[in-house]
Design a protein around this motif. Structure first.
Motif, short mmCIF file in Angstrom:
data_model
loop_
_atom_site.label_atom_id
_atom_site.label_comp_id
_atom_site.label_asym_id
_atom_site.label_seq_id
_atom_site.Cartn_x
_atom_site.Cartn_y
_atom_site.Cartn_z
N HIS A 33 0.83 -1.21 0.00
CA HIS A 33 0.00 0.00 0.00
C HIS A 33 0.86 1.26 0.00
CE1 HIS A 33 -1.80 3.25 2.55
NE2 HIS A 33 -2.70 3.18 1.58
N GLN A 34 1.86 1.30 0.90
CA GLN A 34 2.69 2.50 0.99
C GLN A 34 3.58 2.67 -0.25
OE1 GLN A 34 3.07 4.97 3.82
NE2 GLN A 34 0.98 4.20 3.71
N PRO A 41 3.03 10.23 -6.75
CA PRO A 41 3.65 11.48 -7.22
C PRO A 41 4.70 11.24 -8.29
CG PRO A 41 4.41 10.94 -5.00
CD PRO A 41 3.27 10.03 -5.30
N VAL A 42 5.37 10.07 -8.27
CA VAL A 42 6.36 9.75 -9.30
C VAL A 42 5.67 9.62 -10.66
CG1 VAL A 42 8.06 8.06 -10.09
CG2 VAL A 42 7.90 8.65 -7.66
N ILE A 43 4.53 8.91 -10.69
CA ILE A 43 3.78 8.72 -11.94
C ILE A 43 3.24 10.07 -12.42
CG2 ILE A 43 1.76 7.63 -12.97
CD1 ILE A 43 2.21 5.26 -11.09
N VAL A 44 2.77 10.90 -11.50
CA VAL A 44 2.27 12.22 -11.89
C VAL A 44 3.39 13.04 -12.52
CG1 VAL A 44 1.38 14.41 -10.99
CG2 VAL A 44 0.43 12.25 -10.18
N GLY A 45 4.60 12.96 -11.96
CA GLY A 45 5.75 13.67 -12.55
C GLY A 45 6.05 13.17 -13.95
N VAL A 46 5.99 11.84 -14.13
CA VAL A 46 6.23 11.26 -15.47
C VAL A 46 5.15 11.72 -16.44
CG1 VAL A 46 6.33 9.10 -16.78
CG2 VAL A 46 7.45 9.28 -14.53
N ILE A 47 3.90 11.79 -15.99
CA ILE A 47 2.80 12.26 -16.85
C ILE A 47 3.09 13.67 -17.34
CG2 ILE A 47 0.38 12.98 -16.83
CD1 ILE A 47 -0.21 10.58 -15.04
N LEU A 67 -1.97 4.67 -13.41
CA LEU A 67 -2.27 5.34 -12.14
C LEU A 67 -3.52 4.73 -11.50
CD1 LEU A 67 -1.24 7.67 -10.38
CD2 LEU A 67 -2.83 9.18 -11.58
N GLY A 68 -4.53 4.40 -12.33
CA GLY A 68 -5.74 3.77 -11.81
C GLY A 68 -5.45 2.40 -11.22
N VAL A 69 -4.59 1.63 -11.89
CA VAL A 69 -4.22 0.31 -11.38
C VAL A 69 -3.49 0.45 -10.04
CG1 VAL A 69 -2.76 -1.72 -11.77
CG2 VAL A 69 -4.13 -0.78 -13.64
N VAL A 70 -2.61 1.44 -9.96
CA VAL A 70 -1.88 1.68 -8.70
C VAL A 70 -2.85 2.00 -7.57
CG1 VAL A 70 -0.29 3.25 -7.52
CG2 VAL A 70 0.29 2.35 -9.78
N PHE A 71 -3.85 2.84 -7.85
CA PHE A 71 -4.85 3.18 -6.83
C PHE A 71 -5.67 1.94 -6.43
CE2 PHE A 71 -4.24 7.72 -7.73
CZ PHE A 71 -4.30 8.22 -6.43
N LEU A 72 -6.01 1.09 -7.39
CA LEU A 72 -6.75 -0.13 -7.09
C LEU A 72 -5.94 -1.05 -6.17
CD1 LEU A 72 -9.17 -2.03 -7.53
CD2 LEU A 72 -7.99 -2.90 -9.58
N VAL A 73 -4.65 -1.20 -6.49
CA VAL A 73 -3.79 -2.08 -5.69
C VAL A 73 -3.61 -1.52 -4.28
CG1 VAL A 73 -1.46 -3.01 -5.44
CG2 VAL A 73 -2.58 -3.02 -7.68
N SER A 75 -5.53 0.53 -2.55
CA SER A 75 -6.75 0.47 -1.74
C SER A 75 -7.05 -0.96 -1.29
CB SER A 75 -7.93 1.03 -2.53
OG SER A 75 -8.19 0.26 -3.69
N THR A 76 -6.81 -1.94 -2.19
CA THR A 76 -7.04 -3.34 -1.83
C THR A 76 -6.07 -3.80 -0.74
OG1 THR A 76 -7.82 -3.81 -4.08
CG2 THR A 76 -7.16 -5.69 -2.72
N CYS A 77 -4.79 -3.44 -0.92
CA CYS A 77 -3.79 -3.81 0.09
C CYS A 77 -4.14 -3.22 1.45
CB CYS A 77 -2.41 -3.32 -0.34
SG CYS A 77 -1.67 -4.28 -1.69
N TYR A 78 -4.57 -1.97 1.46
CA TYR A 78 -4.89 -1.32 2.75
C TYR A 78 -6.09 -2.00 3.41
CZ TYR A 78 -6.32 2.07 6.21
OH TYR A 78 -6.68 2.66 7.39
N ARG A 79 -7.12 -2.26 2.60
CA ARG A 79 -8.35 -2.84 3.16
C ARG A 79 -8.09 -4.22 3.75
NH1 ARG A 79 -11.03 -1.71 -1.00
NH2 ARG A 79 -11.06 -3.76 -1.94
N VAL A 80 -7.42 -5.08 3.01
CA VAL A 80 -7.16 -6.44 3.47
C VAL A 80 -6.14 -6.44 4.62
CG1 VAL A 80 -6.30 -8.72 2.81
CG2 VAL A 80 -7.69 -7.39 1.20
N GLY A 81 -5.09 -5.63 4.47
CA GLY A 81 -4.06 -5.56 5.51
C GLY A 81 -4.61 -5.05 6.83
N ALA A 82 -5.50 -4.05 6.77
CA ALA A 82 -6.08 -3.50 8.00
C ALA A 82 -6.91 -4.56 8.72
CB ALA A 82 -6.94 -2.28 7.67
N ARG A 83 -7.68 -5.35 7.96
CA ARG A 83 -8.47 -6.41 8.58
C ARG A 83 -7.55 -7.41 9.30
NH1 ARG A 83 -11.66 -7.10 3.59
NH2 ARG A 83 -13.54 -5.83 3.74
N ILE A 84 -6.48 -7.81 8.62
CA ILE A 84 -5.59 -8.83 9.20
C ILE A 84 -4.91 -8.29 10.45
CG2 ILE A 84 -3.48 -10.16 8.81
CD1 ILE A 84 -4.27 -10.35 5.86
N THR A 85 -4.40 -7.07 10.38
CA THR A 85 -3.65 -6.53 11.52
C THR A 85 -4.55 -6.24 12.71
OG1 THR A 85 -1.91 -4.97 12.13
CG2 THR A 85 -3.75 -4.06 10.92
#
Length: 564
Positions: A33-34, A41-47, A67-73, A75-85
């Protein structure tokens, strides 16, 4: 804390090890997630450099999809990781509460020494929760470090000076944050100690509320709790101020650090060392770094409090046992002969006493401390400092405490009832129905059941407060009788029961316990009248013994003690 016992570090590391798979999984997801957050911001700079500056719509579309794929990944990592932790933290907390419960209920005793029941409750709830919170935030710390590492690498690719600035600046910041957390850890431990003490005092006062009202001591009790509560509040405020100062100091340091990164990036862009897109990426990464630093500040604070709570838990888990188990076997069958020789403990001073199998013996003492110390010895909650207590010729110290309590049941005066039916309060898991019925009749608890809306199936409120004091005593006595132990020791079982009912109980008690050894520690004339003999303790030693009627006639001191 005894040598070799668990320390706060052992408790905290054990909680983490117990949930290591969940912590590792949550950490990996948090790092994912992190990492994705840092890439935004790196992808935005490249854009800006590759699509906007060059006017390439195809490149812009591809990068926007990325960028959309990065946001999907992320958000999914955060949601699942938060449940586990969060689940890992709750499970670690539950495991600690089970360990604390097992230690408190350990037949060797000792965990409650010098602690109020409310204090133990506070340790099992608040302190266990804080250690569980430390397990929870571990994955957050790992993800924050990953974010810092990815940001440093990205800045190194943009500009070596920027990357080095981050890499060289992070370790001192982390060290300063750890140093600043010292006062918070100390004050958090004090806060928990004061809160536990206040909880213990409150539970103690509520438990003795009726007595306090009868004595007219409500104002003194209120004053005592007010002082304790104010001390707890002052400690909580000091801990809160310490946490606020800790977070403020760390945020100030990180704010200056991020500002330096932004200024250096702007200077490099002005000199043409980096492009506009790289400047945007560098400034975006600098702003993003505030999140991981805040997260590390939070993790550091939670760990400081978790370490303090872990030390308090370790003190309970490492508490020395009140008695040690022996290796001898319990006599089979248990005849019930008790022999005390030179027993000295607390208020007891060389007590000598022989109780024959099947005898019904009364013990009278004007010193409540002597009665309590005698009960503790017979229940093997404490071993005599001198002398020996034997059961059928076997010293109690040679037996396991569990074996002693299977043979000798000591029913205290202030036995509690549970929030379940009256019947469930009396019967044990293996108690025959006939034994329960006889116990209810002998204790006159069957009369209590008839007064309840659902009879013996009526559910009692907490500690049986829906019953009167005398009714509670009868139910508690029924429970002790239903256990049908070879040796039964009762301490003032009928002090709140009316005289007529007490006389019926005394007669039925003698019939029910015929051929079983029974000791009545009491000054009740009705109970003492049905005993085979009465033993008088004065000054912690046996000073007289005989039948109740003979002692009443011949001993003025005894007469005053039991008939006053």
């Amino acid at each position: 804390m005894p040598a070799g016992g668990p320390t706060g570090g052992h408790v905290l590391r054990g909680a983490i090890r117990g949930r290591r798979r969940s912590v590792v999984a949550a950490s990996l997801l948090g790092m994912g997630h992190q990492t994705c957050e840092a890439l935004v911001p790196v992808i935005v700079g490249v854009i800006i450099d590759e699509a906007v500056a060059k006017g390439s719509s195809g490149t812009l579309l591809r990068l926007l999809v990325l960028l959309g794929v990065v946001f999907l990944v992320l958000s999914t990592c955060y949601r699942v990781g938060a449940r586990i932790t969060e689940a890992a933290g709750e499970q670690a907390t539950h495991r600690l509460r089970l360990d604390l419960g097992a230690r408190v209920l350990d037949p060797r005793g000792g965990a409650d020494a010098d602690r109020l029941p409310g204090a133990l409750t506070s340790i099992a709830t608040n302190d266990a929760r804080r250690v569980g919170a430390a397990v929870t935030v571990l994955s957050y710390g790992a993800s924050a470090l990953a974010a810092l590492a990815v940001s440093a690498v990205a800045l190194l690719r943009i500009s070596v000076p920027l990357g080095l600035l981050v890499l060289l600046g992070i370790p001192p910041l982390l060290w300063l944050g750890h140093r600043i957390s010292g006062p918070l850890e100390r004050r958090s431990e004090t806060e928990q100690e004061r809160a536990a003490h206040a909880s213990g005092v409150a539970a103690d006062l509520v438990d003795g509320l009726r007595v306090l009202k009868g004595m007219g001591a409500e104002s003194a009790a209120v004053s005592r709790y007010r002082r304790t509560s104010q001390d707890s509040l002052a400690a909580a405020l000091r801990a809160a101020r310490s946490r606020a100062g800790h977070e403020g100091a760390v945020l100030a340091l990180t704010g200056v650090f991020i500002a330096v990164i932004a200024v250096v990036g702007a200077y490099l862009a002005m000199r043409g060392t980096i492009s506009v897109g790289e400047l945007v990426a560098a400034v975006g990464l600098a702003q993003f770094l505030l999140g991981p630093f805040q997260l590390l500040t939070f993790v550091n604070a939670e760990f400081a409090q978790g370490r303090a709570s872990a030390r308090r838990i370790a003190e309970v888990l490492a508490a020395p046992a009140a008695v040690e188990p022996g290796g001898a076997a319990l006599p089979d069958p248990v005849a019930g002969r008790l022999r005390l020789r030179g027993v000295t403990l607390g208020a007891l001073r060389g007590v000598d006493l022989d109780l024959a199998p099947g005898s019904l013996t009364g013990v009278v003492t004007g010193d409540p401390a002597a009665a309590q110390d005698l009960l503790r010895c017979l229940a093997r909650e404490a071993d005599p400092a001198d002398g020996v207590i034997e059961l059928d010729g076997v010293p109690l110290t040679d037996l396991h405490p569990d074996d002693v309590r299977r043979a000798v049941l000591v029913a205290p005066h202030d036995a509690d009832l549970f929030e379940t039916s009256l019947l469930d309060n009396v019967r044990g898991p293996d108690t025959p129905a006939t034994a329960v019925e006889r116990a209810l009749t002998a204790s006159a608890a069957d009369e209590v059941a008839r007064l309840l809306p659902d009879g013996a199936d009526s559910v009692l409120t907490e500690r049986g407060r829906s019953l009167s004091g005398g009714q509670r005593q009868r139910v508690a006595l029924a429970r002790a009788l239903a256990a049908d132990r070879p040796v039964l020791v009762l301490h003032d079982p009928t002090t709140a029961v009316d005289t007529v009912t007490e006389s019926r109980i005394a007669a039925r008690l003698r019939d029910l316990r015929r051929d079983r050894t029974t000791v009545l520690v009491t000054t009740s004339p009705a109970l003492l009248a049905v005993t085979d003999r009465v033993v008088v303790l004065d000054g912690g030693a046996v000073t007289a013994e005989g039948r109740h009627a003979d002692l009443v006639a011949a001993d003025p001191a005894y007469r005053a003690a039991v008939l006053a």
